[in-house]
Scaffold this motif. Structure first.
Motif, PDB file in Angstrom:
ATOM      1  N   ASP A 406       0.951  -1.036   0.059  1.00  0.00           N
ATOM      2  CA  ASP A 406      -0.003  -0.041   0.082  1.00  0.00           C
ATOM      3  C   ASP A 406       0.872   1.271   0.169  1.00  0.00           C
ATOM      4  O   ASP A 406       1.931   1.224   0.409  1.00  0.00           O
ATOM      5  CB  ASP A 406      -0.878  -0.054   1.334  1.00  0.00           C
ATOM      6  N   ILE A 409       0.286   5.315   5.462  1.00  0.00           N
ATOM      7  CA  ILE A 409       0.918   5.960   6.369  1.00  0.00           C
ATOM      8  C   ILE A 409       2.339   5.263   6.722  1.00  0.00           C
ATOM      9  O   ILE A 409       3.344   5.912   7.332  1.00  0.00           O
ATOM     10  CB  ILE A 409       0.280   6.405   7.878  1.00  0.00           C
ATOM     11  N   GLN A 425      -0.201  -1.812  19.089  1.00  0.00           N
ATOM     12  CA  GLN A 425      -0.737  -1.004  17.898  1.00  0.00           C
ATOM     13  C   GLN A 425       0.133   0.229  17.837  1.00  0.00           C
ATOM     14  O   GLN A 425       0.746   0.619  19.138  1.00  0.00           O
ATOM     15  CB  GLN A 425      -2.261  -0.485  18.340  1.00  0.00           C
ATOM     16  N   VAL A 426       0.817   0.710  16.763  1.00  0.00           N
ATOM     17  CA  VAL A 426       1.710   1.906  16.575  1.00  0.00           C
ATOM     18  C   VAL A 426       1.172   3.058  17.438  1.00  0.00           C
ATOM     19  O   VAL A 426       1.752   3.936  18.286  1.00  0.00           O
ATOM     20  CB  VAL A 426       2.216   2.086  15.139  1.00  0.00           C
ATOM     21  N   VAL A 437      -8.065  -3.558  17.530  1.00  0.00           N
ATOM     22  CA  VAL A 437      -7.610  -3.678  18.742  1.00  0.00           C
ATOM     23  C   VAL A 437      -6.003  -4.024  18.969  1.00  0.00           C
ATOM     24  O   VAL A 437      -5.364  -4.509  19.961  1.00  0.00           O
ATOM     25  CB  VAL A 437      -8.331  -4.544  19.804  1.00  0.00           C
ATOM     26  N   GLY A 438      -5.429  -4.525  17.676  1.00  0.00           N
ATOM     27  CA  GLY A 438      -3.971  -4.862  17.570  1.00  0.00           C
ATOM     28  C   GLY A 438      -3.769  -6.724  17.750  1.00  0.00           C
ATOM     29  O   GLY A 438      -3.055  -6.869  17.986  1.00  0.00           O
ATOM     30  N   SER A 442      -1.185 -10.688  14.888  1.00  0.00           N
ATOM     31  CA  SER A 442      -0.948 -11.771  15.571  1.00  0.00           C
ATOM     32  C   SER A 442      -1.704 -12.815  14.904  1.00  0.00           C
ATOM     33  O   SER A 442      -0.941 -14.135  15.018  1.00  0.00           O
ATOM     34  CB  SER A 442      -1.024 -11.911  17.118  1.00  0.00           C
ATOM     35  N   PHE A 467       3.408  -5.962   3.005  1.00  0.00           N
ATOM     36  CA  PHE A 467       3.410  -7.224   3.693  1.00  0.00           C
ATOM     37  C   PHE A 467       3.846  -8.433   2.798  1.00  0.00           C
ATOM     38  O   PHE A 467       2.942  -8.289   1.820  1.00  0.00           O
ATOM     39  CB  PHE A 467       2.167  -7.464   4.489  1.00  0.00           C
TER      40      PHE A 467
HETATM   41  P1  ADP Z   1      -5.302  -3.773  14.353  1.00  0.00           P
HETATM   42  O1  ADP Z   1      -6.268  -4.538  14.343  1.00  0.00           O
HETATM   43  O2  ADP Z   1      -5.128  -2.676  15.466  1.00  0.00           O
HETATM   44  O3  ADP Z   1      -5.148  -3.068  13.016  1.00  0.00           O
HETATM   45  P2  ADP Z   1      -3.085  -5.376  13.778  1.00  0.00           P
HETATM   46  O4  ADP Z   1      -2.426  -6.588  14.686  1.00  0.00           O
HETATM   47  O5  ADP Z   1      -3.777  -5.890  12.573  1.00  0.00           O
HETATM   48  O6  ADP Z   1      -3.991  -4.598  14.626  1.00  0.00           O
HETATM   49  O7  ADP Z   1      -1.858  -4.329  13.389  1.00  0.00           O
HETATM   50  C1  ADP Z   1      -1.083  -3.897  14.456  1.00  0.00           C
HETATM   51  C2  ADP Z   1      -0.651  -2.516  14.026  1.00  0.00           C
HETATM   52  O8  ADP Z   1       0.206  -2.316  12.937  1.00  0.00           O
HETATM   53  C3  ADP Z   1      -1.843  -1.599  13.672  1.00  0.00           C
HETATM   54  O9  ADP Z   1      -2.414  -1.231  14.655  1.00  0.00           O
HETATM   55  C4  ADP Z   1      -1.084  -0.487  12.847  1.00  0.00           C
HETATM   56  O10 ADP Z   1      -0.432   0.495  13.742  1.00  0.00           O
HETATM   57  C5  ADP Z   1       0.250  -1.467  12.141  1.00  0.00           C
HETATM   58  N1  ADP Z   1      -0.366  -1.649  10.879  1.00  0.00           N
HETATM   59  C6  ADP Z   1      -0.703  -2.836  10.328  1.00  0.00           C
HETATM   60  N2  ADP Z   1      -0.940  -2.760   9.208  1.00  0.00           N
HETATM   61  C7  ADP Z   1      -0.549  -1.599   8.742  1.00  0.00           C
HETATM   62  C8  ADP Z   1      -0.462  -0.984   7.372  1.00  0.00           C
HETATM   63  N3  ADP Z   1      -0.650  -1.460   6.311  1.00  0.00           N
HETATM   64  N4  ADP Z   1       0.100   0.219   7.294  1.00  0.00           N
HETATM   65  C9  ADP Z   1       0.364   0.950   8.316  1.00  0.00           C
HETATM   66  N5  ADP Z   1       0.513   0.349   9.804  1.00  0.00           N
HETATM   67  C10 ADP Z   1      -0.038  -0.836   9.720  1.00  0.00           C
END
Ligand code: ADP
Length: 477
Positions: A406, A409, A425-426, A437-438, A442, A467
């Motif tokens: 993508d 951000i 979560q970042v 919820v992060g 996982s 990814f």
């Molecule tokens: P959430 O359900 O909060 O998205 P994830 O486990 O899927 O939790 O992702 C964990 C964190 O990784 C997200 O909260 C986000 O900050 C970061 N993240 C995941 N995928 C992306 C992406 N494509 N671009 C930017 N940040 C991402």
């Protein structure tokens, strides 16, 4: 009888080692003693045989070379030997037909019947040397039988023997000495073996006690290494490594419980507060409807969270069952692309699922779908309007590589190693607004690992993320 540590005496390792030691000692002693006994006996008998052969030679010389009367020579010989104390001589001279020509007086002590067949053999030149046991007497006799030609006049059979008293006494002495030495050696050996066993097992008592003291509250403690680099030191290192793993998983569990409680409490308290406020005074129907609609949204969020938690706990306890079937990955990704295109376009994002190679993997349809759904969903969530998302599939040797790229951000490089952790979560507050919820990544990582694959991320803040999921291709491909 039992030790203070609660292990029955006969079950204790030091007792068992000592008993084995004693048993080995006894068996070895019996073998060595028997071997020596047989060797000494053999040697002593050989000595007696040599003595008898010498005696026979002397006797033969006396009777065969002399011109004097045979009977006179015998008498003289008997007088000569009568004084012998340690090796008394017994002799008998027979005709080849078995009649006794001459005999020493003492020969009557030996019950030694004349065997005609033996006589014939002796006549033919065979020599016999035998041990003869006399009933009622402790000491046996050793008798040598041989042919003899007397002054070239006639052939006869000489039987000359002696008592095996010296052998009996020597062997008796030997046995007595050994039997006195064995108990002393056995007692000393047992004490030595016992001390040795206790000494080498002492660290085990320490390991047992120290391990017993480690509970959930002091998992930070470790067993002391003895720096001896032996098996017990390796055992200590293994136990320490196990405690470290336990500590790590305890920490994770505590963190998880705290995170789960937090995630559940926040929406529930918010809903409760809102409900209280609503009930504080009568409101127009529209307001109730709006509140109920928010509740449904919140409850949906909670249901998703609970579903994710149940799934992760099933993964952890190995209860999640995968139905493995051949899956056409290209088809699955194209369908997902179709499904998400509308949602992406609604956000002003261009989503492409370009030309893909045919690739079949063996996997669980629902779980693989969930894995790619999470990744595409994240890409849409974290890409602002005007961006693009590309889904691609390549084959590299025996691996299918799916990439979801993508122009969103991005993820700061220090964070990218943590994003697969539970509840990570970042940017907590901002990501929450996006409805997560992060737990998504996982779950993705678990699914990839369960399919013998892996998932990697490359990302740059402000530019976007990529990814990459690698899954082994079906072998027939
Ligand atoms: P959430 O359900 O909060 O998205 P994830 O486990 O899927 O939790 O992702 C964990 C964190 O990784 C997200 O909260 C986000 O900050 C970061 N993240 C995941 N995928 C992306 C992406 N494509 N671009 C930017 N940040 C991402």
């Amino acid at each position: 009888m039992s030790s203070k540590k609660g292990i029955k005496f006969y079950k204790r390792t030091d007792v068992k080692i000592t008993l084995w030691y004693i048993l080995t000692f006894i068996v070895t002693t019996i073998i060595i003693f028997s071997f020596m006994y047989i060797r000494i006996r053999h040697h002593l008998i050989k000595e007696i045989d040599r003595f008898l052969k010498d005696e026979l030679r002397e006797f033969s010389f006396k009777v065969s070379e002399t011109s004097r009367d045979f009977k006179w020579v015998i008498k003289e010989y008997e007088e000569d030997i009568v004084e012998r104390e340690y090796y008394p001589i017994y002799f008998r001279v027979l005709n080849t037909d078995g009649t006794v020509v001459a005999t020493s007086k003492n020969f009557a002590e030996i019950i030694y019947p004349i065997d005609q067949e033996k006589l014939r053999n002796i006549g033919g030149g065979t020599r016999y040397i035998e041990t003869v046991k006399v009933p009622g007497r402790k000491t046996p006799f050793r008798i040598l039988s041989s042919r003899l030609t007397v002054a070239e006049k006639f052939d006869c059979v000489v039987q000359i023997g002696t008592r095996m008293e010296s052998i009996r006494k020597s062997l008796g002495n030997f046995s007595e000495n050994i039997l006195t030495a064995i108990p002393i050696a056995l007692v000393l050996g047992t004490i030595g073996g016992w001390l040795l066993a206790r000494r080498s097992l002492a660290p085990i008592a320490y390991i047992t006690e120290a391990t017993k003291k480690i509970t959930a509250t002091n998992l930070g403690e470790r067993l002391r290494s003895r720096q001896s680099d032996d098996e017990l030191d390796h055992l200590i290192a293994t136990i320490n490594a196990m405690i470290a793993r336990l500590e790590e998983s305890f920490k994770r569990m505590n963190q998880l419980t705290a995170d789960v409680s937090h995630e559940l409490r926040t929406p529930i308290s918010a809903m409760r507060g809102e409900a209280e406020l609503l009930l504080s005074k009568p409101r127009p129907t529209g307001e109730y409807r709006r509140a109920l609609a928010t509740y449904i949204e919140q409850l949906d969020f909670l249901t998703r969270l609970i579903d994710d938690l149940i799934l992760l706990s099933k993964f952890d306890s190995n209860e999640a069952r995968l139905t493995m079937i051949p899956i056409k990955l290209d088809k699955l990704l194209i369908n997902l692309g179709e499904f998400f295109r509308a949602l992406a376009e609604h956000k002003g994002i261009k989503l492409t699922a370009g030309k893909m190679k045919h690739a079949t993997v063996v996997g669980d349809q629902t779980r693989l779908q969930q894995l790619f759904t999470n990744l595409i969903d994240n890409a849409i969530k974290f890409t602002p309007s005007g961006g693009r998302i590309d889904i691609a599939l390549q084959k590299e040797r025996d691996v299918a590589k799916v990439s979801i790229k993508d122009t969103g951000i991005g993820i700061p490089s220090a964070e990218s190693e943590h994003i697969f952790e539970r509840f990570y979560q970042v940017d907590k507050s901002r990501d929450k607004e996006r409805g997560g919820v992060g737990l998504g990544l996982s779950i993705c990582q678990w699914i990839a690992t369960a399919h013998h694959g892996n998932i990697e991320v490359k990302s740059e803040v402000g530019k976007g993320s990529r990814f990459a999921v690698s899954l082994p291709l079906m072998t027939e491909e």
